[in-house]
Design a protein around this motif. Structure first.
Motif, mmCIF file in Angstrom:
data_model
loop_
_atom_site.group_PDB
_atom_site.id
_atom_site.type_symbol
_atom_site.label_atom_id
_atom_site.label_comp_id
_atom_site.label_asym_id
_atom_site.label_seq_id
_atom_site.Cartn_x
_atom_site.Cartn_y
_atom_site.Cartn_z
ATOM 1 N N ASP A 26 7.024 -6.796 -9.674
ATOM 2 C CA ASP A 26 6.640 -6.061 -10.891
ATOM 3 C C ASP A 26 5.863 -6.976 -11.845
ATOM 4 O O ASP A 26 5.857 -8.195 -11.693
ATOM 5 N N ILE A 27 5.210 -6.336 -12.788
ATOM 6 C CA ILE A 27 4.652 -7.027 -13.953
ATOM 7 C C ILE A 27 5.436 -6.438 -15.117
ATOM 8 O O ILE A 27 5.406 -5.205 -15.306
ATOM 9 N N ASP A 28 6.163 -7.259 -15.852
ATOM 10 C CA ASP A 28 7.013 -6.669 -16.886
ATOM 11 C C ASP A 28 6.218 -6.364 -18.167
ATOM 12 O O ASP A 28 5.003 -6.596 -18.224
ATOM 13 N N GLY A 29 6.909 -5.832 -19.157
ATOM 14 C CA GLY A 29 6.235 -5.395 -20.386
ATOM 15 C C GLY A 29 5.594 -6.519 -21.175
ATOM 16 O O GLY A 29 4.836 -6.275 -22.114
ATOM 17 N N THR A 30 5.886 -7.767 -20.800
ATOM 18 C CA THR A 30 5.250 -8.900 -21.501
ATOM 19 C C THR A 30 4.109 -9.475 -20.681
ATOM 20 O O THR A 30 3.543 -10.516 -21.026
ATOM 21 N N ILE B 114 -18.108 -0.572 -5.524
ATOM 22 C CA ILE B 114 -17.363 -1.464 -4.637
ATOM 23 C C ILE B 114 -15.916 -1.497 -5.101
ATOM 24 O O ILE B 114 -15.628 -1.205 -6.258
ATOM 25 N N GLU B 115 -15.017 -1.845 -4.199
ATOM 26 C CA GLU B 115 -13.587 -1.835 -4.520
ATOM 27 C C GLU B 115 -13.175 -3.156 -5.144
ATOM 28 O O GLU B 115 -12.819 -4.098 -4.429
ATOM 29 N N VAL B 116 -13.250 -3.229 -6.454
ATOM 30 C CA VAL B 116 -12.806 -4.437 -7.143
ATOM 31 C C VAL B 116 -11.362 -4.216 -7.575
ATOM 32 O O VAL B 116 -11.033 -3.162 -8.110
ATOM 33 N N ARG B 117 -10.505 -5.195 -7.324
ATOM 34 C CA ARG B 117 -9.106 -5.078 -7.709
ATOM 35 C C ARG B 117 -8.690 -6.291 -8.530
ATOM 36 O O ARG B 117 -9.344 -7.322 -8.479
ATOM 37 N N VAL B 118 -7.594 -6.145 -9.277
ATOM 38 C CA VAL B 118 -7.147 -7.256 -10.103
ATOM 39 C C VAL B 118 -5.971 -7.973 -9.442
ATOM 40 O O VAL B 118 -5.169 -7.354 -8.747
ATOM 41 N N LYS B 119 -5.929 -9.278 -9.667
ATOM 42 C CA LYS B 119 -4.830 -10.101 -9.153
ATOM 43 C C LYS B 119 -4.186 -10.801 -10.341
ATOM 44 O O LYS B 119 -4.900 -11.310 -11.213
ATOM 45 N N TRP B 120 -2.863 -10.819 -10.380
ATOM 46 C CA TRP B 120 -2.168 -11.456 -11.498
ATOM 47 C C TRP B 120 -2.556 -12.913 -11.634
ATOM 48 O O TRP B 120 -2.678 -13.589 -10.613
ATOM 49 N N TRP C 159 -3.036 -1.350 -15.564
ATOM 50 C CA TRP C 159 -3.411 -2.526 -14.768
ATOM 51 C C TRP C 159 -2.660 -2.500 -13.423
ATOM 52 O O TRP C 159 -3.222 -2.837 -12.382
ATOM 53 N N LYS C 160 -1.389 -2.080 -13.482
ATOM 54 C CA LYS C 160 -0.572 -2.054 -12.254
ATOM 55 C C LYS C 160 -1.147 -1.093 -11.207
ATOM 56 O O LYS C 160 -0.954 -1.265 -10.015
ATOM 57 N N GLN C 161 -1.869 -0.065 -11.698
ATOM 58 C CA GLN C 161 -2.502 0.875 -10.746
ATOM 59 C C GLN C 161 -3.686 0.226 -10.038
ATOM 60 O O GLN C 161 -4.191 0.723 -9.053
ATOM 61 N N TYR C 162 -4.162 -0.863 -10.597
ATOM 62 C CA TYR C 162 -5.389 -1.471 -10.098
ATOM 63 C C TYR C 162 -5.167 -2.799 -9.385
ATOM 64 O O TYR C 162 -6.120 -3.467 -9.009
ATOM 65 N N THR C 163 -3.892 -3.191 -9.258
ATOM 66 C CA THR C 163 -3.667 -4.533 -8.730
ATOM 67 C C THR C 163 -3.356 -4.540 -7.236
ATOM 68 O O THR C 163 -2.827 -3.576 -6.693
ATOM 69 N N VAL C 164 -3.689 -5.668 -6.613
ATOM 70 C CA VAL C 164 -3.310 -5.853 -5.204
ATOM 71 C C VAL C 164 -2.216 -6.918 -5.107
ATOM 72 O O VAL C 164 -1.905 -7.390 -4.034
ATOM 73 N N THR C 165 -1.655 -7.291 -6.247
ATOM 74 C CA THR C 165 -0.620 -8.340 -6.229
ATOM 75 C C THR C 165 0.765 -7.783 -5.920
ATOM 76 O O THR C 165 1.566 -8.448 -5.253
ATOM 77 N N LEU C 166 1.045 -6.554 -6.361
ATOM 78 C CA LEU C 166 2.414 -6.053 -6.222
ATOM 79 C C LEU C 166 2.779 -5.730 -4.776
ATOM 80 O O LEU C 166 1.933 -5.341 -3.971
ATOM 81 N N LEU D 177 -8.973 -5.564 -16.435
ATOM 82 C CA LEU D 177 -8.993 -4.167 -15.986
ATOM 83 C C LEU D 177 -10.339 -3.508 -16.305
ATOM 84 O O LEU D 177 -10.930 -2.810 -15.466
ATOM 85 N N THR D 178 -10.845 -3.768 -17.498
ATOM 86 C CA THR D 178 -12.112 -3.150 -17.913
ATOM 87 C C THR D 178 -13.261 -3.630 -17.029
ATOM 88 O O THR D 178 -14.122 -2.843 -16.620
ATOM 89 N N LEU D 179 -13.267 -4.927 -16.709
ATOM 90 C CA LEU D 179 -14.368 -5.434 -15.880
ATOM 91 C C LEU D 179 -14.255 -4.894 -14.445
ATOM 92 O O LEU D 179 -15.267 -4.513 -13.843
ATOM 93 N N ALA D 180 -13.044 -4.825 -13.930
ATOM 94 C CA ALA D 180 -12.874 -4.295 -12.560
ATOM 95 C C ALA D 180 -13.389 -2.857 -12.489
ATOM 96 O O ALA D 180 -14.146 -2.484 -11.589
ATOM 97 N N ARG D 181 -13.000 -2.059 -13.481
ATOM 98 C CA ARG D 181 -13.435 -0.647 -13.491
ATOM 99 C C ARG D 181 -14.950 -0.537 -13.619
ATOM 100 O O ARG D 181 -15.578 0.290 -12.967
#
Ligand code: BTN
Length: 308
Positions: free
Chosen positions: A279-283, A160-166, A253-260, A148-152
Motif C-alpha cells: 500500500d501507499i498510506d495517507g502520508t 503510450i502507457e506511462v506508469r508511476v513508481k513509488w 496515484w494508486k490507480q496509476y502505479t505499477v509498484t503495488l 501523476l499529472t506528467l504520467a497522464r
C-alpha cells in the motif's frame, strides 16, 4: 517583442512585410529587422527578402517568450550545473510561485539519494519553485501530484502507457523515463517553497549509460517537442495544484502505479528492505510486507521492482 513578432509570423503563416510588422508592433522597420536578426541568431529560421519575413522553422528551445503569460517566470539556460541550485537561489530571493528554471543540459545534474543525474542534450531538465498553500506535513502531496499529472499528460499526448513508481518515477514498460527530486524549505507551520526538479528523457538516449532507462524518442522512433511538453505540463500542473482534486491525490496515484502488489527492494539512506509493496498510506509512505509477515512503513527511499 520577440514573442509578439513570432506570434504575427505564426498567425499569418506566409510572408509578412516589414511595414506590416512595424505598424502592428508600433516600432520602426529598423527595430523590426534588429529583432529578426536576434531571433535568427537564436536558431529561428526566418526567410528575409525584400517582400518581408517568413518563419520557416522554430528551434525546440524553451525560450521564455514561447510561454505566453509565463514569460517573466521562465528562466532558460543552455547549460547549468543543476537547475536545483539556480531554483534554490531564486526561491530564497522570493521569486514567484511557478517560477521555472530550464536547462538545455546539466553538468552536475542531481538525482535522489545523492546520485548523479545524467543530463545530456535532448532531455528536458527543469525545476519549478512552488509555494503551495499547505502545511509542511501535507507537502508530500505535491510530488505525487507532479508525477501523476506528467504520467497522464504523456499518455494523452503520445498514446503510450506511462506508469508511476513509488515515490515519483515514471516508467514505460518497466523502464525509467523520468525522475523527480524535491527540496523543501519550511517554517513551523508553513511551506516556504518546494522546488520540484524533473528530468524527462525526451530526445536523448540514456540507455548507453543506464540500460534500464528509456526516452520518448526511443519509444516513438522520432524526436518530439520538449517545448510543447513543458508548456502543457506547466499549465496542467498549475491548474491541478489549485483544485480540490488534490485531496485525493494518493488514491488517484494508486490507480496509476505499477509498484503495488510487487516484490520490491527499497534502498533508504541507511537500510535495504525487501518485501511486497502492499500500500501507499495517507502520508505517501510505502507499506512493505516483509517475508516474516511484519510491515514496514518507508517514508523516503528508492524502490526497485523485482522480476515478477
Ligand atoms: C531521480 O530519479 O533520482 C531524480 C532525478 C531528478 C533529475 C532532475 S533534472 C532537473 C533537476 N535538476 C537536477 O539536478 N535534478 C533534477
Amino acid at each position: 517583442m520577440k514573442g509578439r513578432i513570432l506570434k504575427i509570423l505564426r498567425d499569418k503563416k506566409g510572408t509578412v512585410s516589414g511595414q506590416a510588422l512595424s505598424d502592428e508592433l508600433g516600432v520602426s522597420r529598423v527595430s523590426v529587422w534588429k529583432h529578426i536578426q536576434k531571433l535568427q541568431a537564436l536558431g529561428y529560421e526566418i526567410d528575409a527578402t525584400t517582400r518581408g519575413y517568413r518563419l520557416d522553422h522554430s528551434p525546440d528551445v524553451p525560450y521564455p517568450w514561447e510561454f505566453p503569460g509565463r514569460e517573466s517566470k521562465i528562466f532558460y539556460y543552455p547549460e547549468l550545473p543543476s537547475t536545483m541550485d539556480t531554483a534554490k537561489d531564486l526561491a530564497r530571493k522570493g521569486c514567484l510561485h511557478f517560477t521555472t528554471i530550464v536547462a538545455g543540459r546539466q553538468l552536475s545534474g542531481r538525482g535522489r539519494l545523492k546520485r548523479e543525474w545524467l543530463s545530456e542534450e535532448g532531455g528536458l531538465y527543469f525545476t519549478m519553485v512552488l509555494r503551495p498553500d499547505l502545511p509542511p506535513v501535507l507537502s508530500f502531496r505535491v510530488g505525487f501530484l507532479a508525477s501523476l499529472t506528467l504520467a497522464r499528460l504523456l499518455n494523452e499526448i503520445f498514446k503510450i502507457e506511462v506508469r508511476v513508481k513509488w515515490p515519483n518515477d515514471l516508467l514505460v514498460n518497466e523502464r525509467k523515463i523520468c525522475g523527480m527530486l524535491s527540496e523543501l524549505e519550511a517554517e513551523a507551520d508553513r511551506v516556504a517553497f518546494i522546488n520540484m526538479g524533473i528530468g524527462l528523457n525526451v530526445n536523448n538516449d540514456p540507455s548507453t549509460i543506464e540500460p534500464t532507462a528509456t526516452s520518448l524518442k526511443m519509444i516513438l522512433g522520432h524526436n518530439v517537442s520538449k517545448k510543447e511538453i513543458l508548456s502543457r505540463y506547466l499549465d496542467l500542473f498549475e491548474t491541478r495544484m489549485q483544485s480540490a482534486a488534490y485531496d485525493d491525490v494518493i488514491e488517484q496515484w494508486k490507480q496509476y502505479t505499477v509498484t503495488l502488489n510487487r516484490h520490491v527492494r527499497v534502498v533508504t539512506t541507511r537500510d535495504v528492505f525487501t518485501g511486497i509493496a502492499v500500500d501507499i498510506d495517507g502520508t505517501g509512505a510505502l507499506v512493505l510486507k516483509c517475508a516474516d509477515g511484519s510491515k514496514k512503513i518507508i517514508h523516503y527511499g528508492d524502490c526497485f521492482h523485482q522480476s515478477r
